[in-house]
Write an enzyme that holds these catalytic residues in place. Structure first.
Site, PDB file in Angstrom:
ATOM      1  N   GLY D 185       0.822  -1.200   0.000  1.00  0.00           N
ATOM      2  CA  GLY D 185       0.000   0.000   0.000  1.00  0.00           C
ATOM      3  C   GLY D 185       0.858   1.253   0.000  1.00  0.00           C
ATOM      4  CB  CYS D 186       0.155   4.616  -1.292  1.00  0.00           C
ATOM      5  SG  CYS D 186      -1.491   4.858  -0.593  1.00  0.00           S
ATOM      6  CE1 TYR D 187      -1.192   8.413   3.891  1.00  0.00           C
ATOM      7  CE2 TYR D 187      -3.093   7.010   3.537  1.00  0.00           C
ATOM      8  CZ  TYR D 187      -2.541   8.276   3.657  1.00  0.00           C
ATOM      9  OH  TYR D 187      -3.349   9.377   3.559  1.00  0.00           O
ATOM     10  CB  THR D 190       5.174   6.641   2.606  1.00  0.00           C
ATOM     11  OG1 THR D 190       4.299   6.503   1.501  1.00  0.00           O
ATOM     12  CG2 THR D 190       5.865   7.973   2.559  1.00  0.00           C
TER      13      THR D 190
END
Lengths: 384, 384, 384, 384
Positions: D185-187, D190
């Site tokens: 996932g993107c979060y 990061t």
């Protein structure tokens, strides 16, 4: 905030015994309520905070703007400086007129402290929107602002202009001569108001504050990193470990609580501001590790007790967005316990130019002068 | 716009002879000035125009909101629908209360015409913010809106609610029973006000109007092309050759001028709207080939004469930006001759939700009711 | 634009007879195709156009960047100037290295003309992204740019770097020594490409061009009116009656058409640019009163013929948005007849920093050097 | 990230012993390097992640798109769905073609797990960009996603597609049949990349992650809270205490460190995401109370060691902005000790649609297939 609390019916502060002495802010306020407005000047009228003061004070029912001041301005029409205010027949000069009774100062840090005597000598109330009268400990100025305060003897008499925490002091200040108010910083207001009920209860065990601000908080001067091309479609952190408002936040939170030992997290706060691509608005997400387990019911009671009667604060059970308060003097706060981790999250939002600057300055001015606290501040938020 | 024209001193409309008849809008307005506010309802309260009507009417000194109406709403708290208005203790229902004296309708086209009887029967003034009562020729409805008007017999009695062009008609309407006002469209207001002084002088030889609007003009319903990801960092034209406001623009400009032959360019206007990445604001750039050569001095005189006394219009000599009027009921206009080409450029700006919708509706309401025209509309623009 | 036209298969320009002479651009291009890249320098590397040249040329398969030049720079790391390019190990100096074979100049107007000798003396190809070599008539420089051209004798030999209109001239230029290309302005590219098929057919009877641009077209220098707080949530017109690109637009459109008498509207164009709140993108809405009636079928044929084989142009039947071409070298155009008024509307969109500046410069560079025209430009648009 | 690391010279992954078995991803990759591209299909091609996969894969040198799949699509031209990709002659159908060798799935959670058999049966490599194969513990699906995983027996064999942490596993996967990759996932990407060096050293004593995302992370479906009018000029928190990526973050951070006891803060992470008014970009500010005192030199060494050779990661000493990586597969990270408080701040930024989704999926795909890891991902960030 009760349903009609922003209406004209908001009560002024509780009356203090006796008539105010002549020459005091309170005496001028009483005169204004009888129809003769308080004569105010704005120094630093060419910046964003200056414009916002004009926008609000121009329609304040108990105030008359008698002077707008900007460096090297010789009667420049206001519309040339702030086109959105072009309909007001006002001009900007390089000095404060003699007949001003109160001055709002929107100046770079250090400037107000150096000029305050000229205003006090003329008996003017000083509403300083910069940091020069916010911090009580003179050592905090070199620490956070890198300058030695030129008039440390004035600091004990100045009042921190956050009416929700210092209303009685502000009202008392208005009954004495030589009133100086240090209007709080925008991040400090957002953060302190979001956390005050927790701090009072001694619950701040550990504290991370992650804040997000629109661009107008950085002022109007053109700078490379405020260029639309840099800000748009981007987010970044700045002021890492060193933002100046940390001093205010620690001072105000530290003063609350059952004893000096309470709220260890309010000392050594981890405060991180971000620039987000919008013009106005601040959101402070305050991540608290409470010093003891706390329930949602307890939290709700603390916030209701603290803010139930406040004209500009709403406790909300849905996450607030900065747009919900845009252009208004409102502050909204949300406080929840995370059952999974035991942490508390408190989120506050405001418009940095209104409740974070000009509006709060006017609110404090109203209290000092014994005027209705919401006078001139009744506008509802502008959305979408 | 004179310097203090937005102040409380704005005169009401010239008094009309005699006392207004009971049950008319003017009679209700007179009663409101004596302290008993006009009771208003808002139908379509859940959209953007509805929210803006609430924002402004909630603080209108001569009005009381007695009803908010939204489909299938059963007393829903306003804050759940419009979080920025959560501080007002108001609720939304599915019907207009019986004691309403005036209704503001913010409905899809065709809906108001079908429901107007229920309001007229109860003697309410109808302020329609949709198009159903803007166009005088019934044939314009199928042409521009693709529906047959259900009540064409009502059109001759309705007044186009642009006070700057129809003030006397609006005031007269308020002294008769059964008043219906068709509040102008946002693009039409911007364009017609930008061009009216030229049209009156019969100067519009050929006309290209290139307009730019923020997203809120498209309403609140979520649609694929209003998604932030589509709108942000993009510009596009839409409604090409067929935008519905063309009908209004041609009707209003066509009615001005020294004779029916004047202003050939106002028939067959080339109108092109664009969606730009902002929430509020419209700018209409009107490119005019004048029907005869015109000088700047002549232009200046035409606009000064037309708008010198208007409370909400400023003629400006620097190009106006939509931000200069954000959140206010102001309209600003700039008109210049290009000496190189002989063309005339007229640029108008407004906030589409205020002077382009809710604010203008309230302004017209004030005129109809004989209230001070600027009542409830004194807010200054919000910038930056 | 055929389906695979941006692929590597795009043919180079038709071969010209014979081997190119040594020292010419064409000879360098031939060498590059054999594996020895053309050595290029970028002067004005610190601005937005400079950054965009670096972004694209750094990955160009037949080019090597040998010099980045900025005033008073002494080897500054690129990442400190353009953080998004920090991964490239490049530095900025204050002079062009001797071994450069071509220079891209991104300089303020007037600067390139004054310095061009130093580049020509070293045999470099000059790709000027400023206006100094765009206009053929020396009188146009004082007229539109307010300076006397210092080297008018160079103007006849320079080629206007719009490959779609001047491809053969650019290719021929590459086979001669001392090549100078005046890469078109961003608004001029958008407008001229949108209208060229009409101009060729002599159809431009009257012309209003209403253009909208993102902020990056105004450059990187911090200025008050480029501050995020001023640009965001606002639209305004600027450069009224006097935008510098009018000269280019009239020159290029005027040169097309069946005779000098054709396209009266292309002389005395009414050009109005607007600043919209986005970073990149230009949309030109060209409102044409055709010199004779025209049908949609005729329009379609004209645009298909003009652009059917172009690698970077797409004729679209739905209104294009600037986001559809963001970050790419694409140009999209839409042309329609309004049956109601008989007018023609042509809308063009591009990314002002790519097809409006750096990308177009590289495209012209490729043609001059006999490289595949799309080399280094194959990136697809970035949306949402 | 070394200076030229994004250049063509990036080495493929270390060769594994022996030739890959026929029918494996590695065998297909070897064949692609010899000139016969891997045939890929994209399921969920109509959303934002689907578009981004097309944008990148269309120019990938070792891949050919053989199928685009969207529900109820019967050969719809791509340009009607994603106008920015209109130049590609591609169409969207409702099924995956038989000759596909690899599928990228961009589907709502739960959908991929239910359909994976049809892809595995045909021997396709499955690159799932949804969450269905990210979490190893089946109990995490009902906990974070509120559904029971239909094929828990497949979870142990799937690999978490974060090449920087799982490169060897991904390469090994490519040499076995039936490869399934759960692209992060993107979060989670990061946050995990920002913290991995600290977690490996067992330094995460307490952890608050405050993240900010653009709107595209919420997908393309029109929703009320994604309307431009709601998002623009506003910031808000969402997914409070319950964001689904917490599961991934705790899984990945928990797996690092000297022992299970290390990194107590990585369990019970306080993760708070915000929606900011931009289209792309995520910034994760990770506030760490280290489990023991740590120096800046120690931090610098940890990050240099972890990321020195990574093709897409740059460790930066100035605070990164999301704009610095826009449109690219880059990740930038900044890690500092606050000497005043002893805390560590780690900030990571990426483009959520590239390194946070499509780009990372392609990077992992490259590793699985033994292709150069940066193939198809060489684009530099787009700024301003």
């Amino acid at each position: 905030m009760s349903a009609d609390s922003t209406g004209a019916a908001i009560a002024a502060d509780r009356p203090l015994a006796g008539d105010p002495a002549p020459g005091t802010a309170a005496a001028r306020g009483a005169r204004a309520l009888a129809g003769d407005p308080v004569r105010v000047a704005i120094v630093g009228a060419t910046g964003y905070v200056g414009a916002e003061l004009i926008r609000l004070l121009a329609l304040h029912p108990h105030v008359r703007i008698v002077g707008l001041v900007g460096r090297e301005r010789k009667g420049d029409p206001l519309g040339g400086i702030h086109p959105h205010l072009a309909t007001r027949d006002l001009h900007v000069f390089d000095h404060v007129p003699d007949d001003a009774e109160a001055v709002f100062l929107a100046l770079p840090h250090g400037a107000a402290a150096g000029r305050v005597d000229e205003f006090l000598e003329h008996g003017m109330t000083v509403m300083d929107l910069g940091p020069d009268f916010r911090l009580r400990d003179p050592a905090d100025y070199p620490r956070w602002y890198h300058f030695e305060h030129p008039r440390p003897e004035l600091l004990p008499g100045a009042v921190y202009g956050l009416p929700e925490l210092h209303r009685a002091e502000l009202a008392a200040l208005g009954r004495a001569p030589g009133a100086i108010v240090g209007v709080p910083g925008c991040y400090a207001t957002t953060t302190v108001l979001a956390l005050a009920p927790l701090a009072r209860a001694g619950l701040i065990g550990d504290l991370v504050v992650d804040a997000k601000s629109g661009v107008s908080g950085a002022g109007r001067d053109p700078k490379a990193d405020l260029h639309f091309g840099e800000v748009n479609e981007s987010v970044k952190a700045y002021g890492i470990f060193s933002h100046r408002h940390i001093g205010e936040i620690e001072q105000e939170l530290g003063a609350l609580g059952p004893s000096g030992e309470a709220n260890p997290g309010a000392r050594g706060v981890d405060f991180l501001p971000h620039l987000v691509p919008m013009t106005r608005g601040i959101l402070s997400a305050c991540h608290v590790r409470p010093s003891r387990p706390v329930t949602q019911a307890e939290l709700d009671a603390l916030y209701a007790e603290a803010y139930g009667g406040e004209p500009f604060i709403t406790v909300t059970s849905t996450p607030p967005a900065t747009k919900h308060v845009l252009g208004s003097n409102e502050f909204r706060v949300f406080a929840k316990v995370d059952e999974r981790t035991g942490r508390v999250l408190a989120i506050g939002v405001l418009d940095n130019l209104v409740k974070g600057a000009a509006g709060q300055g006017i609110q404090a001015f109203n209290v000092v002068h014994g005027l209705p606290e919401a006078a001139g501040l009744l506008q509802l938020p502008l959305a979408p």
